[in-house]
Design a protein around this motif. Structure first.
Motif, PDB file in Angstrom:
ATOM      1  N   LEU A 199       0.828  -1.207   0.000  1.00 44.08           N
ATOM      2  CA  LEU A 199       0.000   0.000   0.000  1.00 44.08           C
ATOM      3  C   LEU A 199       0.861   1.256   0.000  1.00 44.08           C
ATOM      4  N   CYS A 200       2.049   1.170   0.554  1.00 40.39           N
ATOM      5  CA  CYS A 200       2.957   2.323   0.567  1.00 40.39           C
ATOM      6  C   CYS A 200       3.449   2.646  -0.852  1.00 40.39           C
ATOM      7  N   ALA A 201       3.811   1.601  -1.586  1.00 47.91           N
ATOM      8  CA  ALA A 201       4.475   1.780  -2.881  1.00 47.91           C
ATOM      9  C   ALA A 201       3.768   2.768  -3.817  1.00 47.91           C
ATOM     10  N   PRO A 202       2.445   2.696  -4.014  1.00 47.58           N
ATOM     11  CA  PRO A 202       1.803   3.643  -4.927  1.00 47.58           C
ATOM     12  C   PRO A 202       1.377   4.967  -4.267  1.00 47.58           C
ATOM     13  N   CYS A 203       1.609   5.120  -2.981  1.00 53.48           N
ATOM     14  CA  CYS A 203       1.135   6.305  -2.248  1.00 53.48           C
ATOM     15  C   CYS A 203       1.982   7.530  -2.574  1.00 53.48           C
ATOM     16  N   THR A 204       1.326   8.656  -2.712  1.00 49.50           N
ATOM     17  CA  THR A 204       2.029   9.903  -3.007  1.00 49.50           C
ATOM     18  C   THR A 204       2.914  10.363  -1.847  1.00 49.50           C
ATOM     19  N   TYR A 205       2.691   9.822  -0.650  1.00 53.77           N
ATOM     20  CA  TYR A 205       3.529  10.169   0.508  1.00 53.77           C
ATOM     21  C   TYR A 205       4.735   9.249   0.664  1.00 53.77           C
ATOM     22  N   TYR A 206       4.887   8.278  -0.211  1.00 54.86           N
ATOM     23  CA  TYR A 206       6.028   7.365  -0.161  1.00 54.86           C
ATOM     24  C   TYR A 206       7.156   7.957  -0.985  1.00 54.86           C
ATOM     25  N   ASP A 207       8.336   8.105  -0.366  1.00 52.91           N
ATOM     26  CA  ASP A 207       9.460   8.752  -1.061  1.00 52.91           C
ATOM     27  C   ASP A 207      10.478   7.764  -1.630  1.00 52.91           C
ATOM     28  N   GLY A 208      10.120   6.486  -1.651  1.00 51.44           N
ATOM     29  CA  GLY A 208      11.033   5.469  -2.162  1.00 51.44           C
ATOM     30  C   GLY A 208      11.743   4.709  -1.063  1.00 51.44           C
ATOM     31  N   THR A 209      11.794   5.290   0.129  1.00 54.04           N
ATOM     32  CA  THR A 209      12.419   4.618   1.267  1.00 54.04           C
ATOM     33  C   THR A 209      11.485   4.531   2.463  1.00 54.04           C
ATOM     34  N   GLY A 210      10.504   5.424   2.541  1.00 56.55           N
ATOM     35  CA  GLY A 210       9.590   5.417   3.669  1.00 56.55           C
ATOM     36  C   GLY A 210       8.505   6.462   3.522  1.00 56.55           C
ATOM     37  N   CYS A 211       7.676   6.535   4.537  1.00 61.14           N
ATOM     38  CA  CYS A 211       6.540   7.454   4.546  1.00 61.14           C
ATOM     39  C   CYS A 211       6.989   8.872   4.892  1.00 61.14           C
ATOM     40  N   ASN A 212       6.440   9.841   4.195  1.00 60.21           N
ATOM     41  CA  ASN A 212       6.701  11.240   4.544  1.00 60.21           C
ATOM     42  C   ASN A 212       5.384  11.997   4.727  1.00 60.21           C
ATOM     43  N   HIS A 213       4.377  11.306   5.268  1.00 55.98           N
ATOM     44  CA  HIS A 213       3.071  11.912   5.518  1.00 55.98           C
ATOM     45  C   HIS A 213       3.203  12.982   6.599  1.00 55.98           C
ATOM     46  N   PRO A 214       2.507  14.109   6.441  1.00 56.83           N
ATOM     47  CA  PRO A 214       2.627  15.178   7.442  1.00 56.83           C
ATOM     48  C   PRO A 214       2.110  14.803   8.836  1.00 56.83           C
ATOM     49  N   LYS A 215       1.235  13.789   8.928  1.00 59.97           N
ATOM     50  CA  LYS A 215       0.729  13.365  10.241  1.00 59.97           C
ATOM     51  C   LYS A 215       1.592  12.283  10.883  1.00 59.97           C
ATOM     52  N   GLY A 216       2.618  11.843  10.178  1.00 58.93           N
ATOM     53  CA  GLY A 216       3.508  10.824  10.719  1.00 58.93           C
ATOM     54  C   GLY A 216       4.468  10.322   9.669  1.00 58.93           C
ATOM     55  N   ASP A 217       5.761  10.597   9.860  1.00 56.28           N
ATOM     56  CA  ASP A 217       6.767  10.122   8.912  1.00 56.28           C
ATOM     57  C   ASP A 217       7.131   8.673   9.230  1.00 56.28           C
ATOM     58  N   GLU A 218       8.081   8.123   8.479  1.00 56.17           N
ATOM     59  CA  GLU A 218       8.440   6.705   8.626  1.00 56.17           C
ATOM     60  C   GLU A 218       8.858   6.359  10.059  1.00 56.17           C
ATOM     61  N   ILE A 219       9.558   7.244  10.717  1.00 57.83           N
ATOM     62  CA  ILE A 219       9.976   6.981  12.103  1.00 57.83           C
ATOM     63  C   ILE A 219       8.752   6.842  13.002  1.00 57.83           C
ATOM     64  N   GLN A 220       7.810   7.757  12.883  1.00 59.65           N
ATOM     65  CA  GLN A 220       6.595   7.711  13.686  1.00 59.65           C
ATOM     66  C   GLN A 220       5.733   6.499  13.320  1.00 59.65           C
ATOM     67  N   VAL A 221       5.611   6.229  12.037  1.00 60.25           N
ATOM     68  CA  VAL A 221       4.798   5.104  11.575  1.00 60.25           C
ATOM     69  C   VAL A 221       5.358   3.781  12.104  1.00 60.25           C
ATOM     70  N   ARG A 222       6.672   3.650  12.153  1.00 62.95           N
ATOM     71  CA  ARG A 222       7.269   2.422  12.700  1.00 62.95           C
ATOM     72  C   ARG A 222       6.950   2.271  14.185  1.00 62.95           C
ATOM     73  N   LYS A 223       6.835   3.377  14.895  1.00 62.33           N
ATOM     74  CA  LYS A 223       6.433   3.309  16.308  1.00 62.33           C
ATOM     75  C   LYS A 223       4.990   2.814  16.408  1.00 62.33           C
ATOM     76  N   TRP A 224       4.116   3.333  15.522  1.00 59.61           N
ATOM     77  CA  TRP A 224       2.723   2.854  15.502  1.00 59.61           C
ATOM     78  C   TRP A 224       2.692   1.363  15.204  1.00 59.61           C
ATOM     79  N   ASP A 225       3.471   0.962  14.187  1.00 56.50           N
ATOM     80  CA  ASP A 225       3.520  -0.453  13.814  1.00 56.50           C
ATOM     81  C   ASP A 225       3.928  -1.318  15.010  1.00 56.50           C
ATOM     82  N   ALA A 226       4.937  -0.879  15.753  1.00 56.38           N
ATOM     83  CA  ALA A 226       5.415  -1.652  16.905  1.00 56.38           C
ATOM     84  C   ALA A 226       4.325  -1.796  17.964  1.00 56.38           C
ATOM     85  N   ARG A 227       3.575  -0.740  18.198  1.00 59.94           N
ATOM     86  CA  ARG A 227       2.502  -0.807  19.203  1.00 59.94           C
ATOM     87  C   ARG A 227       1.375  -1.736  18.746  1.00 59.94           C
ATOM     88  N   ILE A 228       1.087  -1.720  17.457  1.00 60.32           N
ATOM     89  CA  ILE A 228       0.040  -2.599  16.928  1.00 60.32           C
ATOM     90  C   ILE A 228       0.499  -4.055  16.943  1.00 60.32           C
TER      91      ILE A 228
END
Length: 132
Positions: A52-81
């Motif tokens: 789902l990341c691959a076609p997303c406009t917030y994906y920069d080729g290495t990770g998420c750059n969404h304004p509500k949570g970048d790849e570092i933050q998203v990985r923290k969410w992933d760990a909690r889930i």
């Protein structure tokens, strides 16, 4: 189907469509939903960007750059889930089993205490769609 933890869990609760992320993104969203509805396939719990990341406009080729949570933050969410569902990276789980696990776990503590989307009123952490 490789999915990161917040896409396994939050995808269904948030129900966001985000058409501004592009047609390819919307097509992948539709395919993920179809597989959950039909309980087709299994999920490989993926660490980091997924299908789902691959076609997303917030994906920069290495990770998420969404304004509500970048790849570092998203990985923290992933760990909690991961912790909340009791699953591990690399684990393969049938979709029917994953749906049961999500249904049994709802709501996760993370959803109630830390999720920015819940705090913003963008989701109901107690509600799952009909296909569950």
């Amino acid at each position: 189907m490789k999915l990161r933890p917040h896409h396994i869990y939050c995808f269904h609760i948030l129900g966001l469509t985000d058409p501004d992320r592009g047609t390819d993104y919307m097509n992948v969203r539709s395919e993920i939903k179809r597989r959950f509805v039909e309980e087709e396939d299994e999920i490989e719990v993926n660490e980091g960007p997924d299908i789902l990341c691959a076609p997303c406009t917030y994906y920069d080729g290495t990770g998420c750059n969404h304004p509500k949570g970048d790849e570092i933050q998203v990985r923290k969410w992933d760990a909690r889930i991961l912790q909340g569902l009791g699953i591990e990276y690399g684990q393969n789980i049938d979709i029917s089993d994953m749906k049961r696990l999500i249904k049994q776990s709802i709501p996760l503590d993370f959803c109630l205490s830390r999720c920015p989307y819940n705090r913003a009123g963008a989701c109901d952490p107690y509600k799952l769609p009909d296909y569950f």
